[in-house]
Design a protein around this motif. Structure first.
Motif, PDB file in Angstrom:
ATOM      1  N   ALA A 141       0.831  -1.200   0.000  1.00 20.23           N
ATOM      2  CA  ALA A 141       0.000   0.000   0.000  1.00 20.23           C
ATOM      3  C   ALA A 141       0.863   1.248   0.000  1.00 20.23           C
ATOM      4  O   ALA A 141       0.547   2.241  -0.656  1.00 20.23           O
ATOM      5  CB  ALA A 141      -0.926  -0.001   1.215  1.00 20.23           C
ATOM      6  N   HIS A 142       1.967   1.212   0.712  1.00 20.67           N
ATOM      7  CA  HIS A 142       2.866   2.367   0.744  1.00 20.67           C
ATOM      8  C   HIS A 142       3.510   2.578  -0.619  1.00 20.67           C
ATOM      9  O   HIS A 142       3.674   3.706  -1.059  1.00 20.67           O
ATOM     10  CB  HIS A 142       3.938   2.179   1.817  1.00 20.67           C
ATOM     11  N   GLY A 143       3.875   1.516  -1.297  1.00 15.44           N
ATOM     12  CA  GLY A 143       4.496   1.640  -2.604  1.00 15.44           C
ATOM     13  C   GLY A 143       3.550   2.159  -3.657  1.00 15.44           C
ATOM     14  O   GLY A 143       3.960   2.848  -4.585  1.00 15.44           O
ATOM     15  N   GLU A 144       2.258   1.877  -3.523  1.00 16.58           N
ATOM     16  CA  GLU A 144       1.284   2.336  -4.491  1.00 16.58           C
ATOM     17  C   GLU A 144       0.782   3.742  -4.208  1.00 16.58           C
ATOM     18  O   GLU A 144       0.078   4.317  -5.022  1.00 16.58           O
ATOM     19  CB  GLU A 144       0.106   1.366  -4.518  1.00 16.58           C
ATOM     20  N   SER A 145       1.150   4.311  -3.082  1.00 15.48           N
ATOM     21  CA  SER A 145       0.634   5.627  -2.726  1.00 15.48           C
ATOM     22  C   SER A 145       1.463   6.753  -3.328  1.00 15.48           C
ATOM     23  O   SER A 145       1.278   7.902  -2.966  1.00 15.48           O
ATOM     24  CB  SER A 145       0.597   5.767  -1.201  1.00 15.48           C
ATOM     25  N   ASP A 146       2.363   6.437  -4.244  1.00 20.30           N
ATOM     26  CA  ASP A 146       3.180   7.467  -4.873  1.00 20.30           C
ATOM     27  C   ASP A 146       2.338   8.435  -5.694  1.00 20.30           C
ATOM     28  O   ASP A 146       2.642   9.602  -5.780  1.00 20.30           O
ATOM     29  CB  ASP A 146       4.237   6.834  -5.779  1.00 20.30           C
ATOM     30  N   GLY A 147       1.296   7.944  -6.295  1.00 22.16           N
ATOM     31  CA  GLY A 147       0.427   8.798  -7.077  1.00 22.16           C
ATOM     32  C   GLY A 147       1.033   9.140  -8.426  1.00 22.16           C
ATOM     33  O   GLY A 147       1.901   8.450  -8.953  1.00 22.16           O
ATOM     34  N   MET A 148       0.548  10.228  -8.991  1.00 22.82           N
ATOM     35  CA  MET A 148       0.944  10.603 -10.342  1.00 22.82           C
ATOM     36  C   MET A 148       2.425  10.981 -10.413  1.00 22.82           C
ATOM     37  O   MET A 148       3.109  10.638 -11.380  1.00 22.82           O
ATOM     38  CB  MET A 148       0.094  11.771 -10.818  1.00 22.82           C
ATOM     39  N   MET A 149       2.937  11.669  -9.419  1.00 21.73           N
ATOM     40  CA  MET A 149       4.340  12.084  -9.445  1.00 21.73           C
ATOM     41  C   MET A 149       5.270  10.873  -9.369  1.00 21.73           C
ATOM     42  O   MET A 149       6.301  10.838 -10.031  1.00 21.73           O
ATOM     43  CB  MET A 149       4.638  13.052  -8.292  1.00 21.73           C
ATOM     44  N   GLY A 150       4.911   9.881  -8.580  1.00 23.97           N
ATOM     45  CA  GLY A 150       5.723   8.674  -8.491  1.00 23.97           C
ATOM     46  C   GLY A 150       5.766   7.930  -9.803  1.00 23.97           C
ATOM     47  O   GLY A 150       6.819   7.464 -10.242  1.00 23.97           O
ATOM     48  N   ARG A 151       4.606   7.822 -10.458  1.00 19.30           N
ATOM     49  CA  ARG A 151       4.564   7.146 -11.760  1.00 19.30           C
ATOM     50  C   ARG A 151       5.350   7.930 -12.805  1.00 19.30           C
ATOM     51  O   ARG A 151       6.047   7.354 -13.644  1.00 19.30           O
ATOM     52  CB  ARG A 151       3.119   6.947 -12.203  1.00 19.30           C
ATOM     53  N   ALA A 152       5.244   9.268 -12.756  1.00 11.94           N
ATOM     54  CA  ALA A 152       5.990  10.097 -13.708  1.00 11.94           C
ATOM     55  C   ALA A 152       7.491   9.921 -13.500  1.00 11.94           C
ATOM     56  O   ALA A 152       8.251   9.801 -14.470  1.00 11.94           O
ATOM     57  CB  ALA A 152       5.595  11.565 -13.547  1.00 11.94           C
ATOM     58  N   TRP A 153       7.931   9.910 -12.251  1.00  9.24           N
ATOM     59  CA  TRP A 153       9.351   9.736 -11.979  1.00  9.24           C
ATOM     60  C   TRP A 153       9.837   8.382 -12.458  1.00  9.24           C
ATOM     61  O   TRP A 153      10.912   8.263 -13.039  1.00  9.24           O
ATOM     62  CB  TRP A 153       9.650   9.906 -10.498  1.00  9.24           C
ATOM     63  N   LYS A 154       9.052   7.326 -12.232  1.00  9.73           N
ATOM     64  CA  LYS A 154       9.456   5.998 -12.675  1.00  9.73           C
ATOM     65  C   LYS A 154       9.572   5.940 -14.192  1.00  9.73           C
ATOM     66  O   LYS A 154      10.490   5.321 -14.729  1.00  9.73           O
ATOM     67  CB  LYS A 154       8.463   4.948 -12.183  1.00  9.73           C
ATOM     68  N   SER A 155       8.658   6.599 -14.907  1.00  9.67           N
ATOM     69  CA  SER A 155       8.732   6.575 -16.363  1.00  9.67           C
ATOM     70  C   SER A 155       9.943   7.362 -16.859  1.00  9.67           C
ATOM     71  O   SER A 155      10.591   6.966 -17.822  1.00  9.67           O
ATOM     72  CB  SER A 155       7.446   7.113 -16.976  1.00  9.67           C
ATOM     73  N   ILE A 156      10.275   8.442 -16.191  1.00 12.40           N
ATOM     74  CA  ILE A 156      11.460   9.214 -16.582  1.00 12.40           C
ATOM     75  C   ILE A 156      12.732   8.440 -16.244  1.00 12.40           C
ATOM     76  O   ILE A 156      13.690   8.429 -17.020  1.00 12.40           O
ATOM     77  CB  ILE A 156      11.459  10.593 -15.888  1.00 12.40           C
ATOM     78  N   ALA A 157      12.737   7.764 -15.113  1.00  9.33           N
ATOM     79  CA  ALA A 157      13.924   7.025 -14.684  1.00  9.33           C
ATOM     80  C   ALA A 157      14.211   5.841 -15.604  1.00  9.33           C
ATOM     81  O   ALA A 157      15.373   5.470 -15.793  1.00  9.33           O
ATOM     82  CB  ALA A 157      13.762   6.548 -13.247  1.00  9.33           C
ATOM     83  N   THR A 158      13.184   5.250 -16.187  1.00  9.88           N
ATOM     84  CA  THR A 158      13.401   4.094 -17.064  1.00  9.88           C
ATOM     85  C   THR A 158      13.576   4.492 -18.524  1.00  9.88           C
ATOM     86  O   THR A 158      13.805   3.621 -19.369  1.00  9.88           O
ATOM     87  CB  THR A 158      12.234   3.094 -16.952  1.00  9.88           C
ATOM     88  N   LEU A 159      13.481   5.767 -18.831  1.00 13.94           N
ATOM     89  CA  LEU A 159      13.601   6.222 -20.213  1.00 13.94           C
ATOM     90  C   LEU A 159      14.910   5.814 -20.875  1.00 13.94           C
ATOM     91  O   LEU A 159      14.892   5.301 -22.006  1.00 13.94           O
ATOM     92  CB  LEU A 159      13.393   7.736 -20.283  1.00 13.94           C
ATOM     93  N   PRO A 160      16.076   5.983 -20.241  1.00 11.33           N
ATOM     94  CA  PRO A 160      17.321   5.556 -20.899  1.00 11.33           C
ATOM     95  C   PRO A 160      17.346   4.059 -21.243  1.00 11.33           C
ATOM     96  O   PRO A 160      17.809   3.673 -22.317  1.00 11.33           O
ATOM     97  CB  PRO A 160      18.409   5.892 -19.877  1.00 11.33           C
TER      98      PRO A 160
END
Length: 51
Positions: free
Chosen positions: A22-41
């Motif tokens: 539950a804590h890992g899923e509570s990142d919200g939109m900013m968490g998902r955006a960061w993960k997508s940017i971090a995996t871009l390379p």
């Protein structure tokens, strides 16, 4: 007594896993955006490897 201890341990571990999930899923939109940017390379490198 052993069965009760085992049940208690299993219950505590299940609660801990659910709390962490539950804590890992509570990142919200900013968490998902960061993960997508971090995996871009990695994704870009994967695209060039397939060509």
């Amino acid at each position: 007594m052993r069965i009760q201890d085992t049940d208690r341990i299993l219950k505590e571990s299940r609660i801990a896993r659910n709390t962490n999930a539950a804590h890992g899923e509570s990142d919200g939109m900013m968490g998902r955006a960061w993960k997508s940017i971090a995996t871009l390379p990695q994704r870009l490198a994967g695209m060039f490897r397939h060509q």
